[in-house]
Write an enzyme that holds these catalytic residues in place. Structure first.
Site, PDB file in Angstrom:
ATOM      1  N   CYS A 335       0.793  -1.236   0.000  1.00  0.00           N
ATOM      2  CA  CYS A 335       0.000   0.000   0.000  1.00  0.00           C
ATOM      3  C   CYS A 335       0.824   1.285   0.000  1.00  0.00           C
ATOM      4  O   CYS A 335       0.439   2.249  -0.675  1.00  0.00           O
ATOM      5  CB  CYS A 335      -1.014  -0.008   1.135  1.00  0.00           C
ATOM      6  SG  CYS A 335      -0.517  -0.805   2.643  1.00  0.00           S
ATOM      7  N   ARG A 364       7.738 -10.895   5.359  1.00  0.00           N
ATOM      8  CA  ARG A 364       7.583 -10.765   6.814  1.00  0.00           C
ATOM      9  C   ARG A 364       8.506 -11.764   7.485  1.00  0.00           C
ATOM     10  O   ARG A 364       8.629 -12.914   7.035  1.00  0.00           O
ATOM     11  CB  ARG A 364       6.142 -11.058   7.249  1.00  0.00           C
ATOM     12  CG  ARG A 364       5.073 -10.323   6.461  1.00  0.00           C
ATOM     13  CD  ARG A 364       4.738  -8.956   7.023  1.00  0.00           C
ATOM     14  NE  ARG A 364       3.773  -8.280   6.162  1.00  0.00           N
ATOM     15  CZ  ARG A 364       2.466  -8.496   6.219  1.00  0.00           C
ATOM     16  NH1 ARG A 364       1.972  -9.353   7.100  1.00  0.00           N
ATOM     17  NH2 ARG A 364       1.645  -7.852   5.407  1.00  0.00           N
ATOM     18  N   GLN A 382       0.495 -11.030  -2.650  1.00  0.00           N
ATOM     19  CA  GLN A 382      -0.887 -10.611  -2.441  1.00  0.00           C
ATOM     20  C   GLN A 382      -1.512 -10.192  -3.771  1.00  0.00           C
ATOM     21  O   GLN A 382      -0.865  -9.537  -4.578  1.00  0.00           O
ATOM     22  CB  GLN A 382      -0.936  -9.421  -1.476  1.00  0.00           C
ATOM     23  CG  GLN A 382      -0.491  -9.757  -0.060  1.00  0.00           C
ATOM     24  CD  GLN A 382      -0.498  -8.529   0.830  1.00  0.00           C
ATOM     25  OE1 GLN A 382       0.070  -7.503   0.481  1.00  0.00           O
ATOM     26  NE2 GLN A 382      -1.143  -8.627   1.979  1.00  0.00           N
ATOM     27  N   ASP A 384      -3.165  -7.785  -4.595  1.00  0.00           N
ATOM     28  CA  ASP A 384      -3.421  -6.527  -3.911  1.00  0.00           C
ATOM     29  C   ASP A 384      -4.000  -5.487  -4.862  1.00  0.00           C
ATOM     30  O   ASP A 384      -3.665  -5.458  -6.047  1.00  0.00           O
ATOM     31  CB  ASP A 384      -2.108  -5.993  -3.338  1.00  0.00           C
ATOM     32  CG  ASP A 384      -2.269  -5.468  -1.926  1.00  0.00           C
ATOM     33  OD1 ASP A 384      -3.414  -5.327  -1.488  1.00  0.00           O
ATOM     34  OD2 ASP A 384      -1.250  -5.207  -1.274  1.00  0.00           O
ATOM     35  N   HIS A 386      -5.527  -1.145  -4.487  1.00  0.00           N
ATOM     36  CA  HIS A 386      -5.888  -0.005  -3.641  1.00  0.00           C
ATOM     37  C   HIS A 386      -6.710   0.960  -4.480  1.00  0.00           C
ATOM     38  O   HIS A 386      -6.320   1.334  -5.586  1.00  0.00           O
ATOM     39  CB  HIS A 386      -4.630   0.648  -3.076  1.00  0.00           C
ATOM     40  CG  HIS A 386      -3.881  -0.278  -2.173  1.00  0.00           C
ATOM     41  ND1 HIS A 386      -2.868  -1.084  -2.641  1.00  0.00           N
ATOM     42  CD2 HIS A 386      -4.035  -0.559  -0.854  1.00  0.00           C
ATOM     43  CE1 HIS A 386      -2.410  -1.824  -1.633  1.00  0.00           C
ATOM     44  NE2 HIS A 386      -3.105  -1.523  -0.551  1.00  0.00           N
ATOM     45  N   LYS A 470     -11.915  -3.654   8.835  1.00  0.00           N
ATOM     46  CA  LYS A 470     -11.886  -4.579   7.712  1.00  0.00           C
ATOM     47  C   LYS A 470     -13.185  -5.369   7.617  1.00  0.00           C
ATOM     48  O   LYS A 470     -13.902  -5.530   8.598  1.00  0.00           O
ATOM     49  CB  LYS A 470     -10.746  -5.597   7.876  1.00  0.00           C
ATOM     50  CG  LYS A 470      -9.368  -5.026   8.058  1.00  0.00           C
ATOM     51  CD  LYS A 470      -8.337  -6.144   8.101  1.00  0.00           C
ATOM     52  CE  LYS A 470      -8.475  -7.016   9.328  1.00  0.00           C
ATOM     53  NZ  LYS A 470      -7.523  -8.151   9.356  1.00  0.00           N
ATOM     54  N   HIS A 516      -8.338  -0.829   0.686  1.00  0.00           N
ATOM     55  CA  HIS A 516      -7.384  -1.922   0.456  1.00  0.00           C
ATOM     56  C   HIS A 516      -8.209  -3.185   0.219  1.00  0.00           C
ATOM     57  O   HIS A 516      -9.171  -3.433   0.941  1.00  0.00           O
ATOM     58  CB  HIS A 516      -6.506  -2.173   1.684  1.00  0.00           C
ATOM     59  CG  HIS A 516      -5.810  -0.973   2.233  1.00  0.00           C
ATOM     60  ND1 HIS A 516      -4.436  -0.862   2.290  1.00  0.00           N
ATOM     61  CD2 HIS A 516      -6.288   0.170   2.796  1.00  0.00           C
ATOM     62  CE1 HIS A 516      -4.106   0.281   2.865  1.00  0.00           C
ATOM     63  NE2 HIS A 516      -5.218   0.924   3.178  1.00  0.00           N
TER      64      HIS A 516
END
Length: 645
Positions: A335, A364, A382, A384, A386, A470, A516
């Site tokens: 992000c 991570r 991900q 992902d 946005h 979320k 997100h």
């Protein structure tokens, strides 16, 4: 008199000091027999706990998740009691209920616990359970609690972090433990137990602390339920994605590459590519634009976003440049990069929403003891995206993302799910960034969107991201296990931190709202769950290899190659088994490898321009001209699933 309000909104009046069990008895004897725990004014308590003021009361049975929690937490006490009877010098630490069962972390000192010891512990637990001892919770002063556990550094550490007046012990039979409460009425309710596993675990999850033995168990009010659960466990072993991933050639790990860093083999890479193409096509139709960002970023980027403060301890150590003295992070999130992409342009309200999508790999640092196949790794990709929109667009954009997640689930066979509204922890606001006003707006938008879409929701406090609430999609797989897959988040905070803006209809600068979202969650976890849910029998459109050609001898390999080329021209992917093996063995091996179609070719097939077709799960379909097979394949319902039909 006090007023008791029940979950259906009805109220009843009782004398002060009545218990939840008394409330249950006032409703029916059957309910009283089945009530094993209660929620009083939002706190889980024992059914015998006196209620001294007006309260909301929820009565819990074994069929309630929180009822199971009390049952399994109480069973952890039985486990600890049995352990001390066999290992009196062992030091107990903590023993919580978990999603399926319970565990207790124990320091066995110089002694060890092995699988051969499980049966005697189970027998002792049931022997003690049959005494039908009541669980009794009572307060203890800090001084007395410390004295009780003066030889146990683990319990002492826990007590030192508690305030005098907030410490309670729980006693049943001859066993007492430091405990905050939430037990069933008595041990006799526990009728079946099983010790499942024993594994190493660091005290408080910190590898710098002593290593303990974590003893896992599960219990039930009926033996039949334990038997059914153990059968499910066996099925779960058969479906274990780590086992299937190896057998089907999907992924592997290498010690030289590093723990938690998966290697995608050709079939796994093909599977991922098909999933990416599937979602990319859906996103393209929904107006997303595709972007790409680096795998690293300057440390200042993550300080701006707040990820450094919140996730710095869970990230790999910064990478320092040799000469310039700069510091970079392997990116823990995509992000912040997408915020910077938004900032490159100058946008008006007419340009919004902007929807930036990326299959972005993030990193991570997970402790080695927590790594688990593809479900817990140190690098993952991900799906992902946005979205940057005006406040007026937020609700419709959020609902559009819900539609996309439901589209993904429908086409991949995930039909049993609950949506979880993940909100802030009201007791610990320091974990989060941003104003209360923005949090309330974000939370209300999620709740409204879920309601508008008719989703079945549960609310969980404390599960929000640090920057916003979320909507998490909790999916049940074929074995009834719950997994968090898709997630959608509303964020008013990162646009402020990155000073993002657009020009409104009034000609002034305004702050966009950020969404997100990740329908898969991570490719790694999604594929792991997909493997286990399907047992490796993927939908036809998704199978890495949709057929295998089996020439009955090497004389027919050339014909097999011609057939393969024709199928590839029609976007039907597969391979040829050119091994010098008998056809029967090739068929058995193909069954084990879970190819959707086996196409057997020999003299008759070559002369007639046909293939002999076997379909997994259906057997022999006979001989088909190639054009007929191609038509049959493309008309298969599984193939059309890719296009949403």
């Amino acid at each position: 008199m006090i007023k008791i309000t029940l979950p259906d909104g009805s109220t009843r009046e009782f004398e002060a000091g009545i218990s939840a069990l008394d409330v249950a008895k006032s409703i029916s004897d059957g309910l009283a027999r089945n009530t094993i725990s209660a929620i009083v004014n939002g706190k889980q308590v024992e059914t015998a706990t006196p209620i001294t003021e007006d309260a909301t009361v929820q009565l819990l049975t074994w069929n309630d998740d929180l009822g199971k929690k009390a049952f399994w937490h109480s069973s952890a006490h039985l486990l600890a009691q049995a352990i001390l009877e066999f290992y009196p010098d062992a030091k107990l630490t903590i023993g919580p209920a978990i999603e399926n069962g319970f565990y207790y972390d124990v320091d066995f000192g110089d002694e060890t616990l092995s699988e051969k010891d499980f049966e005697k512990i189970e027998k002792k637990m049931l022997e003690n359970a049959k005494k039908d001892s009541h669980f009794k919770l009572y307060p203890v002063s800090k001084a007395d609690a410390l004295k009780e556990y003066e030889g146990n550094p683990f319990k002492t550490e826990l007590i030192e972090n508690l305030n005098d007046g907030d410490i309670t012990f729980c006693t049943h039979d001859n066993f007492t433990d430091l405990c905050r409460g939430g037990h069933i009425p008595s041990t006799g309710i526990v009728k079946a137990v099983k010790i499942l596993n024993a594994a190493g675990a660091y005290w408080r999850g910190d590898e710098k602390n002593p290593q303990l033995t974590r003893v896992y168990g599960i219990s039930f009010p009926k033996q039949k339920e334990l038997t059914e659960y153990l059968e499910k466990l066996e099925e779960a072993k058969r479906r274990d994605h780590r086992k299937l991933g190896k057998e089907l050639g999907i992924f592997a790990f290498s010690e030289k590459v590093g723990q938690g860093l998966p290697l995608w083999l050709p079939k796994g890479a093909a599977l991922r590519k098909k999933l990416e193409n599937f979602l990319s096509e859906a996103q393209k139709k929904a107006g997303y634009e595709f972007v790409m960002t680096p795998h690293i970023g300057n440390i200042e980027l993550y300080k701006t976003s707040g990820h450094y403060e919140k996730y710095g301890a869970d990230s790999f150590q910064p990478i320092k440049t040799p000469n310039e003295g700069e510091e970079y992070f392997l990116k823990p999130m995509n992000c912040p990069h997408h915020c910077e992409i938004y900032k490159v342009g100058q946008w008006s309200y007419r340009d919004l929403p902007k929807r930036f999508a990326e299959f972005g790999t993030v990193y991570r640092y997970e402790q080695s003891g927590e790594l688990h196949g593809l479900t817990r790794v140190r690098c993952f990709t991900q799906d992902d995206a946005h979205l940057f929109c005006t406040p007026d667009q937020l609700l419709s954009e959020f609902e559009g993302v819900i539609d996309l997640v439901l589209y993904v689930f429908r086409n991949l066979g995930f039909e049993d799910f609950v949506t979880q509204v993940s909100l802030r922890d009201p007791e610990n606001r320091e974990k989060y960034i941003g104003t209360d006003e923005n949090w309330e707006k974000a939370e209300n938008a999620i709740i409204t969107a879920a309601k508008n879409k008719g989703l079945k929701t549960v609310v969980e406090y404390g599960e929000a991201a640090f920057y916003g609430p979320k909507l998490d999609f909790m999916v049940k797989d074929a074995l009834g296990r719950k997994w968090q897959l898709g997630t959608i988040q509303v964020d008013y905070n990162l646009p402020e931190r990155f000073d993002l803006s657009y020009i409104g209809s009034d000609g002034e600068k305004h702050r966009p709202v950020m969404i997100h979202r990740a329908p898969f969650g991570s490719m790694e976890r999604f594929i792991a769950i997909l493997l286990e849910n399907t047992a490796g029998d993927f939908p036809l459109w998704l199978a890495p290899d949709q057929y295998i050609l089996l020439p009955i001898s090497e004389k027919y390999v050339d014909y097999a190659k011609k057939v393969s080329q024709l199928l590839e021209n029609h976007d039907i992917s597969g391979l040829i088994d050119e091994r010098n093996e008998k056809t029967g063995k090739k068929i058995r091996d193909a069954e084990l490898a879970k190819y959707p179609f086996m196409l057997i070719v020999g003299e008759n097939e070559e002369n007639g321009g046909t293939v002999s077709v076997r379909r997994r799960g259906e057997g022999d379909l006979g001989t088909m001209p190639l054009d007929d097979f191609i038509a049959y394949f493309k008309n298969a319902a599984e193939f059309n699933a890719e296009f949403g039909s």
